[in-house]
Design an enzyme around this catalytic site. Structure first.
Site, PDB file in Angstrom:
ATOM      1  N   GLU A 295      -4.466   2.635  10.625  1.00  0.00           N
ATOM      2  CA  GLU A 295      -3.331   3.240  11.337  1.00  0.00           C
ATOM      3  C   GLU A 295      -3.754   3.702  12.724  1.00  0.00           C
ATOM      4  OE1 GLU A 295      -2.562   5.827   7.877  1.00  0.00           O
ATOM      5  OE2 GLU A 295      -0.466   5.232   8.091  1.00  0.00           O
TER       6      GLU A 295
ATOM      7  N   GLU B   6      -3.820   2.541   0.488  1.00  0.00           N
ATOM      8  CA  GLU B   6      -3.340   3.831  -0.030  1.00  0.00           C
ATOM      9  C   GLU B   6      -2.683   3.704  -1.397  1.00  0.00           C
ATOM     10  OE1 GLU B   6      -3.123   2.900   3.103  1.00  0.00           O
ATOM     11  OE2 GLU B   6      -3.360   4.600   4.470  1.00  0.00           O
TER      12      GLU B   6
END
Ligand code: 3H9
Length: 689
Positions: free
Chosen positions: A111, A131
């Site tokens: 990210e 995740e």
């Protein structure tokens, strides 16, 4: 390059040819914990203010780019700056910011890279948003930026699938802008200089449009939901990931970011994610074992596998997959040839499915030798893995033979799943070199490897078993010697409880359904029928209708292979509740005067799984398992225990130990309850820390 200076204890700053280089050095994996976020913020502010810097490269020292947020910070109060605040600084920079990626850019690390204006990577780098395997979603813009960069469909695969991709694919998909051959840092600096020289705009992913409109996005999400229904069952995160991705197409970027954060917070606090994070750390903690400091694993270069049955060929494949030359030996007829044929077929199938290249398949097959002479197989091996029939007499005989021809220093391993390793070791002249390597079937698929230490196994041999497990891509869990070691022993009470409960009223399919709803792919009776009732302890010569299993076996109802066991099966092996088996069970219960009553799913789960928790606690208090989390990871990887419960020990902590002990007292009697469990329940303690 001008002189390098420290920004914080874990970061440095330098300017080379007009480009600021911000380096973070936070071993082992540069996780984006508080100290790293502070360092990034300080370094970025300095670079933006530095008149000598016209571009910025963010780079990591050590083995990897940022491997994600610091998982150990989850569930604790968030310390500022958070990741989005750091990313705001990056995006607001008036100088181009380039991420220089090596190793693994995962989760928050990827990210961060997406928040940079441009991204370069080494060819061996991997990028991903894993995740979901922690029961989470990317909470720092991943669900909003990825769809803008690669489109909704690819974003779904990347984020719900969670599997990292290589740099080449990332380049093709547009996730990165260049692969750097040679040294990464000079390549990244050069790239930044070229951007500046060409006057390239500051590319902010947040400003890009998503490829599909709201309606098309919802349709894509529906299709995805329908295709992956089975995979997503039981998990909480995938559904929320879909909502976050939908927000990317239906809301503004900032609104989408806020939605993503709200969904992330919901997941962080969820039982599912807490359980999955527990298993993440359990997997890594399992590798920490009490051996003398400084003891190093022995070198293993050549492997012999004894016995070319299903288990032996599976084990041979595990070693071939990891690049070890393997000699597969079986004294019986053409067993080794048939084993080799199965191995060739498996690698061929993998190549046909595109899972490995044909060359890789050939390479693995090329590492295999077969034969029927034990001496030929064993004499050159550093490690001998015995995988013959589960009989103490046979194992002792073969270990004597192996011991006589194996070279000095070679490790002798048994794949026994129940037998006493010390009795096997005792027939050799090297009990310190004997160890258990208990693979789970199918060995080339299941991730668990129980490394069994005998009373006399040396620390070096134990260390070798554990490090070998890692090299083989397995989760290695150390176990002491007992009947069934950790996983089989702990799960045995589930089978026994099911056999007892079925006499009290519930049908096999009701019991299995409760287990399926709990999250097991198979309930005990589905498992009995699959494995075969005749091979799980049926003594054909002395069978006298004493148990339901004996009666069913005497009737020829051996399970799936006979189209009937606890269930009836049609030609496609589809199961249906069996009136015949149910009648056998009810007649049996009537003869034994077992009172009949109805049980709901929750009661069935208690009856079958609280005894598992009890056995898990016993395994820990006896020192068979080093810690409760080892039991959890063993069952999650060896028995398909649903990961969103965290394994039996983590699940028990959540339910509350006093409640479990009370229930066990009534169910199996106070004398059978683990003293450790009882003590922890009384003290308000937990099995897992
Ligand atoms: C996330 O990023 C959320 C964001 O979207 C949003 C936030 C707002 N944190 O595996 P190894 C430790 S979620 C803390 O043996 P390898 C690990 O415990 C995160 N610790 O090495 C171990 O410690 P120890 C998304 C971490 O070379 C040591 O590092 N990212 C973290 O076999 C070595 O680990 C992931 O899910 C972490 N993020 O594999 C990636 N990562 O030595 C998780 C590792 O004390 N990590 N540790 O036992 C991995 O997949 C592997 O560790 C990796 C290296 C592939 C990086």
């Amino acid at each position: 390059m001008n002189e390098m200076s420290r920004v914080t204890a874990i970061s440095t700053y330098a300017v080379a040819d007009g480009i600021a280089i911000l380096t973070i050095d936070s071993p082992p994996v540069n996780a984006l914990g508080h100290a790293v976020r502070v360092a990034l913020e300080a370094g970025l502010r300095r670079a933006v203010a530095d008149a000598d810097a016209h571009g910025i490269v963010i780079h990591c020292a050590g083995r990897t780019f940022f491997a994600g947020a610091d998982i150990s910070e989850f569930g604790k109060p968030l310390q500022q700056p958070d990741l989005n605040a750091v990313f705001d600084l990056i995006e607001a920079s008036t100088k181009p910011v380039v991420a220089a990626i090596h190793g693994t850019a995962l989760g928050g690390g990827m990210e961060l890279a997406l928040a940079c204006h441009y991204r370069v990577a080494t060819s061996s780098a991997k990028l991903g948003l894993p995740e979901v395997s922690l029961g989470l979603l990317p909470g720092a813009g991943g669900t909003q930026r990825v769809p803008r960069l690669v489109g909704i469909e690819k974003a779904l695969t990347l984020i719900v699938g969670g599997r990292p991709i290589g740099a080449t694919k990332a380049l093709a998909d547009g996730l990165i802008d260049r692969i750097v051959e040679g040294d990464l840092l000079p390549g990244a600096i050069l790239y930044a200089q070229q951007l500046i020289a060409r006057g390239e705009p500051l590319r902010r992913v947040r400003d890009l449009a998503v490829d599909l409109d709201a309606t098309a996005t919802r349709e894509a999400l529906e299709r995805f939901r329908a295709t992956h229904k089975r995979d997503l069952q039981g998990f909480k995160a995938p559904g929320l990931i879909l909502q976050a991705i939908e927000a990317a197409a239906t809301l503004t970027f900032d609104e989408g970011l806020a939605r993503e954060w709200a969904l992330f917070e919901e997941l962080v606090d969820s039982q599912e994610s807490i359980a999955q994070r527990h298993l993440f750390f359990a997997e890594r903690t399992a590798g920490k074992i009490p051996i003398e400091r400084g003891v190093q694993p022995l070198t293993v270069e050549r492997v012999a596998v004894i016995g070319a049955g299903t288990m032996g060929t599976g084990i041979a494949m595990v070693f071939l997959n990891a690049g070890y030359p393997v000699f597969l030996v079986d004294k019986a007829g053409d067993a080794a040839e048939r084993g080799a044929a199965r191995i060739h077929k498996t690698f061929g199938d993998l190549a046909d499915k595109g899972r490995i290249s044909p060359e890789e398949g050939m390479r693995r097959v090329g590492l295999l030798r077969i034969g029927s002479s034990l001496e030929d197989a064993v004499s050159g091996a550093d490690l001998v893995v015995e995988a013959i029939f589960e009989s103490m007499a046979l194992k002792q005989a073969i270990f004597k033979e192996i011991d006589a021809v194996a070279k000095a220093g070679a490790i002798l391993a048994s794949n026994t799943s129940f037998l006493d390793l010390d009795e096997i070791a005792a027939v050799t002249a090297r009990p310190d070199q004997v160890i258990g390597l208990h693979f789970f079937a199918p060995a080339n698929i299941m991730r668990l490897l129980e490394v069994v230490r005998g009373a006399r196994t040396s620390d070096a041999v134990i260390a070798t078993g554990m490090s070998l497990g890692r090299r083989l891509g397995k989760v290695a869990v150390l176990s002491g010697v007992c009947d069934g070691f950790i996983a089989n022993r702990v799960m045995k009470p589930r089978m026994e409880a099911a056999e007892a409960l079925v006499l009290e009223g519930p049908t096999p399919s009701e019991i299995d359904r409760a287990m399926n709803r709990y999250g097991f792919a198979m309930g005990p009776f589905q498992m009995f029928d699959l494995v075969g009732l005749d091979v799980i302890g049926w003594d054909r010569d002395n069978s006298a209708g004493r148990t339901v299993q004996e009666v069913l076996c005497e009737m020829g109802r051996w399970g799936q292979k006979k189209n009937g066991g606890y269930y009836d099966y049609d030609e496609q092996r589809r199961a249906a509740p069996s009136p015949v088996a149910e009648q056998v069970i009810r007649e049996f219960a009537a003869r034994a005067n077992v009172p009949q009553q109805a049980f709901d799913d929750a009661q069935i789960v208690e009856r079958l799984l609280y005894p598992v928790v009890n056995e898990g606690a016993k395994v820990v208090e006896e020192g068979i398992a080093l810690r409760a989390s080892d039991v959890d990871i063993a069952l999650a990887t060896g028995y398909g225990w649903p990961v969103w419960t965290g394994g039996p020990m983590c699940w028990a902590d959540r339910i509350g130990l006093p409640r479990i002990v009370d229930s066990l007292d009534a169910m199996i009697g106070p004398d059978s309850v683990s003293p450790l469990l009882r003590r922890l329940a009384a003290e308000g303690g937990r099995l897992t820390s």
